[in-house]
Design an enzyme around this catalytic site. Structure first.
Site, PDB file in Angstrom:
ATOM      1  N   ASP A  91      39.626  40.805  42.313  1.00  0.00           N
ATOM      2  CA  ASP A  91      39.582  42.240  42.020  1.00  0.00           C
ATOM      3  C   ASP A  91      39.311  42.467  40.540  1.00  0.00           C
ATOM      4  OD1 ASP A  91      39.823  44.991  42.347  1.00  0.00           O
ATOM      5  OD2 ASP A  91      42.004  44.984  42.403  1.00  0.00           O
ATOM      6  N   GLU A 121      38.324  51.432  36.389  1.00  0.00           N
ATOM      7  CA  GLU A 121      38.594  51.735  37.807  1.00  0.00           C
ATOM      8  C   GLU A 121      40.070  51.654  38.143  1.00  0.00           C
ATOM      9  OE1 GLU A 121      39.311  50.943  42.070  1.00  0.00           O
ATOM     10  OE2 GLU A 121      39.675  49.572  40.390  1.00  0.00           O
ATOM     11  N   GLU A 122      40.793  50.733  37.515  1.00  0.00           N
ATOM     12  CA  GLU A 122      42.194  50.528  37.872  1.00  0.00           C
ATOM     13  C   GLU A 122      43.100  51.661  37.398  1.00  0.00           C
ATOM     14  OE1 GLU A 122      43.155  48.483  39.903  1.00  0.00           O
ATOM     15  OE2 GLU A 122      41.959  46.649  39.824  1.00  0.00           O
TER      16      GLU A 122
END
Length: 335
Positions: A91, A121-122
């Protein structure tokens, strides 16, 4: 290209959200070395998205995309005969390697795809939001997240809520003189846990996680403030759920909704294995980058864990899978 070695090189560059500069520079240099026309797209301070296309093909119909940032803490890479380990291995740094490998393989066939690697994104999809203001007119976006090389039918959304209760301080020996904010918050959370959540027959149920609880002054003080941060996973529109949450909490506390990422249904292909992504992605923030698909190697069940890993076989299979999907999108009559 050696996707295993490339994955390890990426994992070994710490890129916890906010510190994507070094990994972005590495990707930029590697893509330049491979002969791509590559540019850095400023996002915030030293944080930059990376976008690459084949020379002479600045507007590809298909773009492969994923994110460069990881959750903390940094965990360097190592491998055994079967897996690659380390933070971001599945990821999503292994996915970056697989997408670059697929682009290279397709380029040898005369098929030219774009590569878009994003920051943030996280946390808040900031890189995706910036990229969305600079679309290239592509028809399809293949977004990479750990789906075990299955094509996602849908991706659940998320709704973050802050529930804040207020009270009145008093000496704990005389609770009747105060008003406990914590007791109000506990009751509000109890009601929310008992509340019936929406269910989508094709996707499954919404879920609730009480992630953070804070409050109080000291054990011998009746607390005048308390709050909790909640996350609901969405399987449809959020409007009715918002209203139901507020009605359920009632006068016990104030409810503020701090973030919403919508539920999305996705394009799939007959004959390919499918799944439902219970997690959120950059896709809702990339609406100007074509019709989205979601697939990638690795399991979301090990992402964000101490033992994060990706299977080498699945990583190499993903190269062929991305190529196959790109061909189907560009030449549907031949598939």
């Amino acid at each position: 290209m050696d996707v295993v070695a490339f994955t390890r090189a990426l994992v070994d560059i710490e890129s916890v959200t906010g510190n994507e500069g070094p990994v972005g520079n590495f990707l930029y240099e590697q893509l330049i070395r491979l002969g791509y026309e590559t540019k850095k797209i400023p996002v915030e301070l030293e944080r930059r998205n990376v976008f690459a296309t084949s020379p002479g093909h600045p507007n590809p119909e298909v773009v492969l995309s994923t994110h460069m940032d990881t959750v903390p803490p940094f965990i360097p890479s190592w491998e055994d005969g079967k897996n690659i380990y380390g933070r971001g291995s599945c990821d999503a740094k292994g996915i970056i390697a697989a997408q670059v490998g697929a682009a290279e393989k397709l380029r040898k066939e005369g098929i030219h795809v774009g590569l878009l690697f994003l920051v943030g994104e996280e946390r808040d999809s900031l890189g995706a939001k910036v990229a969305n203001e600079q679309p290239i007119g592509c028809k399809y976006l293949i977004n990479g997240e750990p789906t075990e090389n299955k094509v996602a039918l849908a991706s659940k959304g998320s709704l973050r809520a802050m529930v804040t209760a207020s009270g009145k301080m008093a000496h704990s020996a005389y609770p009747e003189l105060g008003e406990s904010a914590i007791e109000k918050l506990v009751e509000a959370l109890h009601r929310l846990l008992a509340m019936e959540l929406p269910v989508n027959p094709e996707v499954g149920p919404s879920t609730l996680n009480i992630g953070i609880i804070e409050g109080g002054r000291a054990p011998n003080v009746i607390p005048d403030k308390a709050r909790a941060q909640l996350l609901f996973r969405l399987v449809g529109p959020a409007e009715k759920l918002r209203e139901k949450i507020r009605q359920t909490v009632g006068d016990l506390a104030r409810v503020d909704f701090t973030l919403e990422i919508p539920f999305v249904q996705l394009k799939t292909f007959e004959g390919l294995p499918t799944m439902i992504a219970a997690f959120t992605t950059d896709i809702p923030a990339l609406t100007n980058w074509g019709q989205p698909l979601l697939l990638g190697p690795g399991s979301i069940h090990v992402a964000h864990t101490e033992a994060e890993y990706i299977e080498k076989k699945q990583l190499n299979d993903a190269v062929d899978l991305y190529c196959s999907v790109a061909r189907k999108l560009l030449h549907p009559t031949k598939s």
